[in-house]
Design a protein around this motif. Structure first.
Motif, PDB file in Angstrom:
ATOM      1  N   THR A   1      23.695   1.316  -0.520  1.00 54.97           N
ATOM      2  CA  THR A   1      23.531   0.105  -1.324  1.00 54.97           C
ATOM      3  C   THR A   1      23.067  -1.049  -0.447  1.00 54.97           C
ATOM      4  OG1 THR A   1      25.270   0.868  -2.829  1.00 54.97           O
ATOM      5  CG2 THR A   1      24.688  -1.467  -2.925  1.00 54.97           C
ATOM      6  N   ILE A   2      23.642  -1.161   0.733  1.00 61.23           N
ATOM      7  CA  ILE A   2      23.229  -2.200   1.688  1.00 61.23           C
ATOM      8  C   ILE A   2      21.768  -1.983   2.078  1.00 61.23           C
ATOM      9  CG2 ILE A   2      23.598  -3.114   4.021  1.00 61.23           C
ATOM     10  CD1 ILE A   2      26.627  -2.366   3.556  1.00 61.23           C
ATOM     11  N   GLU A   3      21.398  -0.739   2.335  1.00 53.62           N
ATOM     12  CA  GLU A   3      20.010  -0.416   2.668  1.00 53.62           C
ATOM     13  C   GLU A   3      19.070  -0.878   1.553  1.00 53.62           C
ATOM     14  OE1 GLU A   3      17.681   3.570   4.094  1.00 53.62           O
ATOM     15  OE2 GLU A   3      18.799   3.705   2.214  1.00 53.62           O
ATOM     16  N   LYS A   4      19.434  -0.610   0.312  1.00 53.86           N
ATOM     17  CA  LYS A   4      18.611  -0.986  -0.842  1.00 53.86           C
ATOM     18  C   LYS A   4      18.471  -2.506  -0.937  1.00 53.86           C
ATOM     19  CE  LYS A   4      16.722   0.037  -4.942  1.00 53.86           C
ATOM     20  NZ  LYS A   4      15.313  -0.316  -4.868  1.00 53.86           N
TER      21      LYS A   4
ATOM     22  N   LYS B   1      12.521   1.253   4.067  1.00 51.68           N
ATOM     23  CA  LYS B   1      13.442   2.343   4.393  1.00 51.68           C
ATOM     24  C   LYS B   1      12.660   3.582   4.803  1.00 51.68           C
ATOM     25  CE  LYS B   1      14.463   5.113   0.431  1.00 51.68           C
ATOM     26  NZ  LYS B   1      15.504   5.904  -0.093  1.00 51.68           N
ATOM     27  N   THR B   2      13.265   4.347   5.674  1.00 53.56           N
ATOM     28  CA  THR B   2      12.644   5.610   6.061  1.00 53.56           C
ATOM     29  C   THR B   2      12.814   6.604   4.917  1.00 53.56           C
ATOM     30  OG1 THR B   2      14.687   6.386   7.098  1.00 53.56           O
ATOM     31  CG2 THR B   2      13.095   5.277   8.527  1.00 53.56           C
ATOM     32  N   VAL B   3      11.886   7.527   4.822  1.00 53.65           N
ATOM     33  CA  VAL B   3      11.952   8.578   3.811  1.00 53.65           C
ATOM     34  C   VAL B   3      12.040   9.904   4.553  1.00 53.65           C
ATOM     35  CG1 VAL B   3      10.842   9.636   1.810  1.00 53.65           C
ATOM     36  CG2 VAL B   3      10.613   7.167   2.200  1.00 53.65           C
ATOM     37  N   SER B   4      13.213  10.509   4.506  1.00 55.46           N
ATOM     38  CA  SER B   4      13.457  11.757   5.215  1.00 55.46           C
ATOM     39  C   SER B   4      12.810  12.942   4.514  1.00 55.46           C
ATOM     40  CB  SER B   4      14.960  12.026   5.313  1.00 55.46           C
ATOM     41  OG  SER B   4      15.602  11.018   6.030  1.00 55.46           O
ATOM     42  N   TYR B   5      12.586  13.973   5.283  1.00 51.92           N
ATOM     43  CA  TYR B   5      12.174  15.267   4.756  1.00 51.92           C
ATOM     44  C   TYR B   5      13.441  16.084   4.550  1.00 51.92           C
ATOM     45  CZ  TYR B   5       7.396  14.147   6.073  1.00 51.92           C
ATOM     46  OH  TYR B   5       6.163  13.557   6.163  1.00 51.92           O
ATOM     47  N   THR B   6      13.482  16.872   3.494  1.00 48.46           N
ATOM     48  CA  THR B   6      14.663  17.687   3.240  1.00 48.46           C
ATOM     49  C   THR B   6      14.291  19.008   2.578  1.00 48.46           C
ATOM     50  OG1 THR B   6      16.877  17.762   2.245  1.00 48.46           O
ATOM     51  CG2 THR B   6      15.162  16.633   0.986  1.00 48.46           C
TER      52      THR B   6
END
Length: 182
Positions: A14-17, A27-32
Motif C-alpha cells: 500500500t505504501i508502494e502504491k 514500481k518495479t515489475v517482477s517476473y514470476t
C-alpha cells in the motif's frame, strides 16, 4: 531508489502504491512463474512467464535478484532499478539488490523496514477476509526471515496497532528518500 520490506500485512504494498500515485515513483515489475490472478494485468502487476522461460532468463543472468515463494519463482532486471524507483522485496531480495547494484553509478538506495507486530498483522489479514489457513501460512512463512533486518536497513518504521496510516508512512518514506529522487 527506495526498497520497502516487511512481513505479510505490514502495509508495504500500500505504501508502494501511494509513493507511485502521489509522489511519482515507478514500481518495479517482477517476473514470476505463478499463474495470473483475477484482476491482475500482465506487464503491470507482474510479467507472467513459464518456468522454462524463467530458467532460461536466470541462466542468461537476466535477473539482478531472484527468489522463490510458495513454489513460484520471482525475479527482477537490473534496468528496472533507477533513482525514482520503489519496490517491495523480501530480506533476501533486498540483500541481493544491495550486493548486485552497489557499484551502479549514481544510484542511492534507501531501505525501509515496516515493522508491525505479528499479532496485529494476523488480525489485519483475517479482517480483510483472507482464508484462515492462508493467513496462518503467510504469518508462519515470515518467521525467521526478518531476523536481524533492523540492522540491515536505513530506516525502521514502527507501526504498532497500525497507529500510522499507510499515507503517513508513505510521507515519511518520501521525506527520507526524496533527496535521492530525480
Amino acid at each position: 531508489m527506495i526498497i520497502l520490506t516487511g512481513e505479510s500485512a505490514s502495509g508495504k504494498s500500500t505504501i508502494e502504491k501511494i509513493l507511485e500515485d502521489k509522489y511519482g515513483y515507478t514500481k518495479t515489475v517482477s517476473y514470476t512463474t505463478r499463474p495470473i490472478r483475477d484482476g491482475e494485468v500482465d506487464g503491470v502487476d507482474y510479467h507472467f512467464i513459464s518456468s522454462d522461460e524463467f530458467a532460461e532468463k536466470f541462466n542468461n543472468k537476466f535477473f539482478v535478484e531472484v527468489g522463490a515463494y510458495n513454489n513460484w519463482w520471482y525475479g527482477t532486471r537490473a534496468e528496472q532499478y533507477k533513482k525514482n524507483t520503489v519496490c517491495v522485496l523480501t530480506p533476501h531480495g533486498l540483500r541481493q539488490i544491495k550486493k548486485n547494484l552497489k557499484n551502479q553509478e549514481k544510484l542511492d538506495i534507501r531501505t525501509f523496514y515496516i515493522k508491525v507486530p505479528r499479532r496485529d498483522r494476523l488480525i489485519k489479514i483475517l479482517q480483510r477476509g483472507d482464508d484462515v489457513d492462508e493467513a496462518i501460512r503467510r504469518n508462519q512463512s515470515d518467521v525467521g526471515q526478518f531476523d536481524g533486518i533492523e540492522d540491515e536497513v536505513d530506516y525502521v518504521l514502527e507501526n504498532n496497532n497500525y497507529e500510522h496510516s499507510p499515507k503517513e508512512l508513505a510521507e515519511r518514506v518520501y521525506i527520507k528518500g526524496c533527496i535521492y529522487k530525480q
